[in-house]
Design an enzyme around this catalytic site. Structure first.
Site, mmCIF file in Angstrom:
data_model
loop_
_atom_site.group_PDB
_atom_site.id
_atom_site.type_symbol
_atom_site.label_atom_id
_atom_site.label_comp_id
_atom_site.label_asym_id
_atom_site.label_seq_id
_atom_site.Cartn_x
_atom_site.Cartn_y
_atom_site.Cartn_z
ATOM 1 N N THR A 1 -22.146 -23.095 -9.846
ATOM 2 C CA THR A 1 -22.344 -22.530 -8.511
ATOM 3 C C THR A 1 -21.287 -21.484 -8.185
ATOM 4 O OG1 THR A 1 -21.081 -24.372 -7.598
ATOM 5 C CG2 THR A 1 -23.483 -24.595 -7.611
ATOM 6 N N ASP B 1 -13.025 -25.260 -6.481
ATOM 7 C CA ASP B 1 -13.454 -26.448 -7.231
ATOM 8 C C ASP B 1 -14.955 -26.690 -7.077
ATOM 9 O OD1 ASP B 1 -10.939 -26.972 -8.224
ATOM 10 O OD2 ASP B 1 -10.400 -28.345 -6.591
ATOM 11 N N CYS B 2 -15.469 -26.437 -5.870
ATOM 12 C CA CYS B 2 -16.902 -26.681 -5.640
ATOM 13 C C CYS B 2 -17.765 -25.471 -5.999
ATOM 14 C CB CYS B 2 -17.156 -27.127 -4.208
ATOM 15 S SG CYS B 2 -16.424 -26.052 -2.957
ATOM 16 N N TYR B 3 -17.148 -24.295 -6.039
ATOM 17 C CA TYR B 3 -17.848 -23.062 -6.429
ATOM 18 C C TYR B 3 -17.013 -22.343 -7.492
ATOM 19 C CZ TYR B 3 -20.644 -23.664 -2.156
ATOM 20 O OH TYR B 3 -21.474 -24.144 -1.178
#
Length: 390
Positions: free
Chosen positions: A73, A143-145
């Site tokens: 992502t 971390d999430c993207y």
């Protein structure tokens, strides 16, 4: 014979539309009807008047989402479509591209600095035409993207979300532009020849939506409209909406006044009514087709929708001296009827007049909206809140 005031509701008109009984006229036809039968009879016999305009509207753009199509992502921080920068300071893969944003590698700009032939308006038109555009994106990575870049081709069909979202469209009145300097100047009103050798103007006259409802008696938040060949909505007052300080006896403002904020799903639109434009020496923009139905609720609205080109007075301003210095001087007013004729007298001089609005396509929009209503595929909406008016 007793006189009973006409007082219809939008709900009643919608019922007539559903039954195939509604009487719908375009704004040209309504002008003739009011002249022929008067406002009282016209209010009784006509249910809806359709308007239309097709004109450059710089304050336009596209709010879109590219989707998380390729893992990992990404949260885009910079986005380009066909090398035209979009604003990406939104959530994850949302972005907004403005009609006037130019491409970063425009060949015309390399030869003539400050001049562009391709921009956001052209990107929007290309997407509506089903063309593939080059998507490039950069990200700072989290971390999430975790993904930091994206480079691919994308079409409108592949975008999960794509809404034409225009902050300021449909000026209620606007300047007729001249140039009193001794050199040619390049403006958003087109090239203006020296010594007032042309006068450029932009409106659809009696077809123009906001001339047919000058006090916003029927137009407001939630009004369903024709937008770019499909259905759209008025979402509020435009970003330069002002109450007109002076009006004619027909309620028409003598200067720029009301504007609309509008939006609609780009995926249903037609490139005939959305055209990317480039103005020499100024830059890029988008010509937008808008049509608004005016429900004839009473005699007052019948009178307003009977507006004719001769009723519309447009302010003439000098874009050579006054406009760049924000001077409010109006040289004089000229009628739209005279401007439409191809020649108008300003300061005692005959001047060639040049329209930026397509009257023929504006009429086509009014007629297309009329056909939708007559077929029962388009009904009217009751505004949640009307727009501010003097």
């Amino acid at each position: 014979m007793a006189h009973f005031k006409v007082n219809k509701t939008i709900a009643e008109i919608n019922e007539r539309i559903k039954q195939g009984k509604a009487v719908v006229l375009n704004a040209e036809e309504m002008t003739e009807a009011v002249r022929r039968m008067g406002k009282e009879k016209a209010a009784r016999e006509v249910d809806v008047v359709t308007t239309g305009t097709f004109s450059p509207m710089c304050s336009s753009g596209l709010l879109f989402n590219i989707g998380q199509q390729e893992p990992p992502t990404i949260k885009t921080s910079k986005v380009w479509l066909n090398n035209v920068p979009a604003y990406a300071g939104l959530a994850a893969v949302d972005a907004y591209i403005g009609a006037t944003e130019p491409t970063e590698d425009d060949p015309l700009n390399k030869v003539y600095p400050g001049r562009f032939k391709y921009g956001g308006g052209h990107v929007i038109e290309d997407l509506v035409r089903g063309k593939s555009v080059h998507l490039r994106a950069e990200a700072y990575g989290t971390d999430c993207y975790p993904r930091r870049s994206l480079d691919k081709q994308i079409t409108l069909a592949e975008m999960p979300f794509a809404q034409l979202w225009n902050p300021r469209n449909c000026y209620q009145n606007y300047n007729a532009a001249v140039n009193l300097t001794s050199r040619i100047i390049y403006t958003y009103m087109g090239p203006l020849k020296p010594n007032m050798r042309n006068i450029n103007f932009a409106t659809a006259g009696r077809l123009s939506p906001l001339f047919n409802d000058p006090y916003f008696r029927t137009i407001g938040l939630g009004t369903r409209i024709f937008l770019g060949g499909s259905t759209g909505y008025v979402t509020g007052a435009g970003t330069q909406h002002v109450a007109a300080p002076k009006r004619t006896d027909r309620g028409l403002p003598l200067t720029g006044a009301g504007t609309l904020m509008v939006q609609g799903d780009l995926k249903g639109m037609d490139a005939r009514y959305l055209r990317g434009l480039s103005f020499l020496g100024y830059g890029c923009t988008l010509a937008v087709g808008i049509g608004i139905p005016i429900p004839v609720l009473n005699e007052e609205i019948a009178w307003f929708t009977g507006v004719d080109d001769s009723d519309i007075l447009m302010p003439v301003r000098d874009y050579g001296h006054d406009y760049p210095n924000c001077l409010p001087r109006i040289i004089q007013h000229v009628s739209y009827e005279d401007l439409k004729s191809g020649e108008v007298e300003v300061m005692g001089k005959k001047v060639e007049s040049v329209p930026l609005t397509s009257y023929s396509i504006s009429l086509e929009i009014a007629d297309k909206l009329k056909s939708w209503i007559e077929k029962g595929t388009f009904t009217l909406t009751q505004p949640v809140e009307l727009l501010p008016s003097a």
